[in-house]
Design an enzyme around this catalytic site. Structure first.
Site, PDB file in Angstrom:
ATOM      1  N   LYS A  35       0.842  -1.201   0.000  1.00 24.96           N
ATOM      2  CA  LYS A  35       0.000   0.000   0.000  1.00 24.96           C
ATOM      3  C   LYS A  35       0.879   1.253   0.000  1.00 24.96           C
ATOM      4  O   LYS A  35       2.083   1.182   0.274  1.00 24.96           O
ATOM      5  CB  LYS A  35      -0.910  -0.021   1.228  1.00 24.96           C
ATOM      6  CG  LYS A  35      -0.157   0.014   2.549  1.00 24.96           C
ATOM      7  CD  LYS A  35      -1.091  -0.299   3.711  1.00 24.96           C
ATOM      8  CE  LYS A  35      -0.352  -0.259   5.044  1.00 24.96           C
ATOM      9  NZ  LYS A  35      -1.196  -0.726   6.158  1.00 24.96           N
ATOM     10  N   TYR A 260      17.299  29.335  10.393  1.00 20.11           N
ATOM     11  CA  TYR A 260      16.111  30.044  10.883  1.00 20.11           C
ATOM     12  C   TYR A 260      15.973  29.935  12.394  1.00 20.11           C
ATOM     13  O   TYR A 260      16.214  28.869  12.974  1.00 20.11           O
ATOM     14  CB  TYR A 260      14.856  29.479  10.226  1.00 20.11           C
ATOM     15  CG  TYR A 260      14.728  29.842   8.766  1.00 20.11           C
ATOM     16  CD1 TYR A 260      14.599  31.177   8.373  1.00 20.11           C
ATOM     17  CD2 TYR A 260      14.737  28.859   7.789  1.00 20.11           C
ATOM     18  CE1 TYR A 260      14.483  31.512   7.025  1.00 20.11           C
ATOM     19  CE2 TYR A 260      14.622  29.188   6.446  1.00 20.11           C
ATOM     20  CZ  TYR A 260      14.497  30.521   6.071  1.00 20.11           C
ATOM     21  OH  TYR A 260      14.388  30.837   4.748  1.00 20.11           O
TER      22      TYR A 260
END
Ligand SMILES: *Cc1c(COP(=O)(O)O)cnc(C)c1O
Length: 389
Positions: A35, A260
């Site tokens: 899957k 950041y």
């Protein structure tokens, strides 16, 4: 030149891992669970490695069509069954076996016109409480299915919630095993119980033995019960490597920050490398690169180091202290196999996932579409007609 990031897929690792699953459950037939596009690896890309499975289990009907188009004539199981009545037409046309987990799916079957009766896997809710019938309802569902001309063989399936661990002081499958045995002991039909964790941890137990086992995450080389056991313990090999290169280096002075939010500050003069890999490639943004913890492991030229600062969209930073010779172009392994010529160098995806507060399943499935994928040549895999994409 394209960005240097690349994911490599190793189909022979898939074949190896499936063989390991068989070693643990030698009497069972083996579903390879593919899957989510083979847990992010790409069904077509891992195809040669899958050919040793007895069946393919998935839940997206388009993926079922793909495996039939690839020439798979063996069993295909839809793990969630039909989502709407017309899905049953595809099941008839492509001979898909399907889970039946609710009354509506039985009603759709009863109204379905087919020349070919379907093989169904009746799902018991033995405690997970997502899909399936509880004990008494299961028996009534079985009887209704058994009366339908649209139904051929009825098998029984359930799914474990805690196979990787313990629960309430006993092994994690015990409570569901009790419920399953109690509800089904006098019902005929084949059984399918185990996922990867149950195959590896309990596959040899007589009370867990069943006709079919469902190997998902182990197929792709991650240990379902990490960190209690790692992939090496279970003899699993990574089916995916994510690697890139350094595109810059920086010499930091004490107190300089990285990235950041200035989330990392250099505690001393140090050299860092900037890697062409960020969260837009599927690398977890929450991978810590902080002060207090050890950061997130990464290999530079096969040497282990760690990330520093926040992961940004296209880049992340790594500490080059343990790798003084590294420079622009140095190979960086985000997870999977290290560079050639550094035998034994491996960065288990489970370690990266753990550091980032997630599981390997999520990292594999999150590999971004912008990352180019290479499929390793697979001469070693037996009987492969198909080649990867
Ligand atoms: C995904 C899935 C599996 C495979 O689980 P793993 O932990 O990856 O082995 C097995 N059975 C069902 C019903 C699933 O949905």
């Amino acid at each position: 030149m394209p960005r240097p990031i690349v994911a490599q897929i190793h189909p022979e690792a898939i074949a190896h891992n499936l063989a390991e699953a068989r070693r643990h459950a030698p009497d069972a037939r083996l579903w390879a669970v593919i899957k989510a596009n083979a847990y992010g690896h790409g069904i077509e890309r891992v195809w040669p490695g899958l050919l040793g499975a007895d069946g393919l289990a998935l839940l997206d009907l388009a993926e079922a069509e793909r495996v039939r188009a690839l020439g798979w004539r063996g069993p295909v199981l839809l793990l969630e069954g039909a989502f709407e009545p017309r899905d049953l037409e595809l099941c008839s046309r492509l001979n898909l076996w399907h889970v039946v987990h609710c009354d509506e799916q039985i009603a759709w079957l009863a109204a379905h016109k087919t020349h070919q009766p379907h093989r169904v896997f009746l799902k018991m809710n033995s405690g997970m409480n997502r899909l399936g019938f509880r004990g008494p309802a299961l028996r009534s569902a079985w009887a209704r299915l058994n009366a339908l001309p649209q139904v051929d063989e009825i098998s029984l399936v359930t799914h474990f919630s805690d196979a990787d661990a313990t629960r309430d002081g006993e092994d994690g499958i015990a409570y569901q095993l009790r419920a399953f045995v109690e509800a089904t002991q006098d019902l005929p039909g084949e059984r399918s119980l185990s996922n990867s964790a149950a195959i590896l941890r309990h596959g040899e137990r007589l009370d867990v033995r069943a006709d079919w086992v469902r190997a998902g995450i182990l197929t792709y080389g991650s240990a379902p019960d990490f960190p209690e056991h790692d992939a090496a313990h279970w003899r699993l090999r990574p089916a995916m490597t994510l690697k890139s290169r350094l595109i810059a280096t920086q010499d930091l002075q004490t107190g300089d920050s990285v990235g950041y939010g200035s989330a990392y500050r250099a505690p001393r003069p140090m050299r860092i490398g900037i890697v062409a890999c960020g969260y837009a490639d599927g690398y977890p943004r929450h991978a810590p690169g902080g002060h207090d913890g050890p950061g997130t492991p990464v290999l530079v030229d096969g040497n282990r180091t760690r990330t520093v600062g926040r992961v940004s969209m296209d880049m992340l930073a790594v500490d080059l202290t343990p790798v003084p010779a590294a420079g622009i172009g140095s190979e960086v392994t985000l997870w999977g196999r290290g560079p050639h010529g550094t035998p034994g160098s491996l960065l288990p995806i489970d370690e990266v996932a753990r550091a980032a507060g997630t599981i390997a399943y999520e990292l594999m499935c999150a590999l971004a579409a912008r990352v180019p994928v290479q499929v390793e040549a697979t001469e070693a895999v037996e009987g492969t007609g198909a080649s990867g994409g």
